[in-house]
Scaffold this motif. Structure first.
Motif, PDB file in Angstrom:
ATOM      1  N   TYR A  13       0.829  -1.205   0.000  1.00  0.00           N
ATOM      2  CA  TYR A  13       0.000   0.000   0.000  1.00  0.00           C
ATOM      3  C   TYR A  13       0.866   1.260   0.000  1.00  0.00           C
ATOM      4  CZ  TYR A  13      -3.850  -3.112   1.387  1.00  0.00           C
ATOM      5  OH  TYR A  13      -4.799  -4.113   1.442  1.00  0.00           O
ATOM      6  N   ALA A  14       1.918   1.234   0.798  1.00  0.00           N
ATOM      7  CA  ALA A  14       2.799   2.403   0.891  1.00  0.00           C
ATOM      8  C   ALA A  14       3.483   2.680  -0.448  1.00  0.00           C
ATOM      9  CB  ALA A  14       3.835   2.185   1.992  1.00  0.00           C
ATOM     10  N   PHE A  15       4.006   1.636  -1.087  1.00  0.00           N
ATOM     11  CA  PHE A  15       4.652   1.830  -2.385  1.00  0.00           C
ATOM     12  C   PHE A  15       3.646   2.263  -3.452  1.00  0.00           C
ATOM     13  CE2 PHE A  15       8.095  -0.849  -0.556  1.00  0.00           C
ATOM     14  CZ  PHE A  15       9.114   0.076  -0.726  1.00  0.00           C
ATOM     15  N   LYS A  16       2.434   1.771  -3.352  1.00  0.00           N
ATOM     16  CA  LYS A  16       1.378   2.196  -4.279  1.00  0.00           C
ATOM     17  C   LYS A  16       1.108   3.690  -4.101  1.00  0.00           C
ATOM     18  CE  LYS A  16      -3.462   1.303  -5.436  1.00  0.00           C
ATOM     19  NZ  LYS A  16      -4.676   0.567  -5.046  1.00  0.00           N
ATOM     20  N   GLY A  17       1.086   4.154  -2.865  1.00  0.00           N
ATOM     21  CA  GLY A  17       0.884   5.576  -2.592  1.00  0.00           C
ATOM     22  C   GLY A  17       2.007   6.431  -3.153  1.00  0.00           C
ATOM     23  N   LEU A  18       3.244   5.978  -2.990  1.00  0.00           N
ATOM     24  CA  LEU A  18       4.380   6.702  -3.575  1.00  0.00           C
ATOM     25  C   LEU A  18       4.259   6.767  -5.094  1.00  0.00           C
ATOM     26  CD1 LEU A  18       7.419   5.442  -1.477  1.00  0.00           C
ATOM     27  CD2 LEU A  18       6.455   7.750  -1.519  1.00  0.00           C
ATOM     28  N   LYS A  19       3.885   5.648  -5.692  1.00  0.00           N
ATOM     29  CA  LYS A  19       3.744   5.591  -7.144  1.00  0.00           C
ATOM     30  C   LYS A  19       2.677   6.573  -7.617  1.00  0.00           C
ATOM     31  CE  LYS A  19       2.564   2.402 -10.877  1.00  0.00           C
ATOM     32  NZ  LYS A  19       2.129   1.041 -11.218  1.00  0.00           N
ATOM     33  N   ILE A  20       1.556   6.628  -6.914  1.00  0.00           N
ATOM     34  CA  ILE A  20       0.478   7.557  -7.263  1.00  0.00           C
ATOM     35  C   ILE A  20       0.990   8.996  -7.198  1.00  0.00           C
ATOM     36  CG2 ILE A  20      -1.745   8.499  -6.506  1.00  0.00           C
ATOM     37  CD1 ILE A  20      -2.435   5.591  -5.609  1.00  0.00           C
ATOM     38  N   ILE A  22       4.103  10.090  -7.399  1.00  0.00           N
ATOM     39  CA  ILE A  22       5.111  10.333  -8.435  1.00  0.00           C
ATOM     40  C   ILE A  22       4.456  10.524  -9.793  1.00  0.00           C
ATOM     41  CG2 ILE A  22       7.009   9.255  -9.713  1.00  0.00           C
ATOM     42  CD1 ILE A  22       7.853   7.989  -6.989  1.00  0.00           C
ATOM     43  N   ILE A  23       3.440   9.740 -10.076  1.00  0.00           N
ATOM     44  CA  ILE A  23       2.784   9.803 -11.381  1.00  0.00           C
ATOM     45  C   ILE A  23       1.870  11.025 -11.502  1.00  0.00           C
ATOM     46  CG2 ILE A  23       1.076   8.660 -12.857  1.00  0.00           C
ATOM     47  CD1 ILE A  23       2.284   5.988 -11.906  1.00  0.00           C
ATOM     48  N   THR A  24       1.138  11.345 -10.444  1.00  0.00           N
ATOM     49  CA  THR A  24       0.072  12.344 -10.570  1.00  0.00           C
ATOM     50  C   THR A  24       0.427  13.738 -10.068  1.00  0.00           C
ATOM     51  OG1 THR A  24      -0.907  11.808  -8.417  1.00  0.00           O
ATOM     52  CG2 THR A  24      -1.693  10.554 -10.335  1.00  0.00           C
ATOM     53  N   ASP A  25       1.419  13.886  -9.212  1.00  0.00           N
ATOM     54  CA  ASP A  25       1.679  15.182  -8.582  1.00  0.00           C
ATOM     55  C   ASP A  25       2.929  15.838  -9.163  1.00  0.00           C
ATOM     56  OD1 ASP A  25       1.830  17.385  -6.993  1.00  0.00           O
ATOM     57  OD2 ASP A  25       2.129  16.308  -5.124  1.00  0.00           O
ATOM     58  N   ASN A  26       2.715  16.907  -9.926  1.00  0.00           N
ATOM     59  CA  ASN A  26       3.837  17.609 -10.545  1.00  0.00           C
ATOM     60  C   ASN A  26       4.767  18.230  -9.517  1.00  0.00           C
ATOM     61  OD1 ASN A  26       3.097  16.991 -13.176  1.00  0.00           O
ATOM     62  ND2 ASN A  26       1.772  18.779 -13.343  1.00  0.00           N
ATOM     63  N   SER A  27       4.233  18.726  -8.414  1.00  0.00           N
ATOM     64  CA  SER A  27       5.077  19.323  -7.380  1.00  0.00           C
ATOM     65  C   SER A  27       6.010  18.283  -6.771  1.00  0.00           C
ATOM     66  CB  SER A  27       4.220  19.954  -6.284  1.00  0.00           C
ATOM     67  OG  SER A  27       3.462  21.013  -6.807  1.00  0.00           O
ATOM     68  N   PHE A  28       5.499  17.075  -6.556  1.00  0.00           N
ATOM     69  CA  PHE A  28       6.339  16.007  -6.020  1.00  0.00           C
ATOM     70  C   PHE A  28       7.466  15.707  -7.000  1.00  0.00           C
ATOM     71  CE2 PHE A  28       7.589  11.684  -4.981  1.00  0.00           C
ATOM     72  CZ  PHE A  28       7.649  11.730  -3.598  1.00  0.00           C
ATOM     73  N   ASN A  69       0.602  17.023   1.601  1.00  0.00           N
ATOM     74  CA  ASN A  69      -0.130  18.024   0.852  1.00  0.00           C
ATOM     75  C   ASN A  69      -0.966  17.372  -0.247  1.00  0.00           C
ATOM     76  OD1 ASN A  69      -0.787  20.775   0.041  1.00  0.00           O
ATOM     77  ND2 ASN A  69       0.577  20.432  -1.688  1.00  0.00           N
ATOM     78  N   THR A  70      -0.381  16.439  -0.948  1.00  0.00           N
ATOM     79  CA  THR A  70      -1.098  15.731  -2.017  1.00  0.00           C
ATOM     80  C   THR A  70      -2.274  14.950  -1.448  1.00  0.00           C
ATOM     81  OG1 THR A  70       0.919  15.579  -3.319  1.00  0.00           O
ATOM     82  CG2 THR A  70      -0.848  14.052  -3.894  1.00  0.00           C
TER      83      THR A  70
END
Length: 118
Positions: A13-20, A22-28, A69-70
């Motif tokens: 779940y944690a890695f899935k959250g990181l992936k989300i 990285i993929i969706t948040d331009n600021s990240f 923030n995301t």
């Protein structure tokens, strides 16, 4: 379910959250990209253990703040697409937390890089 399966699922779940993020948040992505030359310069300048600790903690602080923030942005979007004063405050405060973390990271970087520049 045994404890190993439970822990493995939690990490998934944690890695899935990181992936989300990285993929969706331009600021990240931007914060992540800015971290790369900092880490690279640390190898070229031969940072000592304490300088690495300061840099890694600073980068981590900014990235963690951006993840929170995301998640707050997604939470607000889950409940409304319309303007709401409290939602605006919530989003502004979470963005302010990222800004604070970034400023603190810049101050830390100034302390670390100062001896190499002077």
């Amino acid at each position: 379910m045994n404890i190993f399966d439970h822990i493995t699922r939690k990490f998934g779940y944690a890695f899935k959250g990181l992936k989300i993020a990285i993929i969706t948040d331009n600021s990240f992505k931007i914060h992540f990209l800015f971290a790369f030359p900092v880490v690279l310069s640390g190898f070229f300048l031969h940072f000592n253990r304490y300088e690495w600790m300061a840099i890694v903690l600073s980068i981590g602080l900014v990235l963690v703040a951006e993840l929170f923030n995301t998640s707050i942005e997604y939470l607000v979007k889950m409940f409304t697409d319309e303007y709401h004063e409290l939602a605006e405050k919530l989003l502004d405060i979470s963005a302010g937390a990222v800004l604070m973390a970034a400023i603190m990271a810049l101050v830390m970087a100034a302390f670390v890089y100062y001896p190499y520049v002077i």
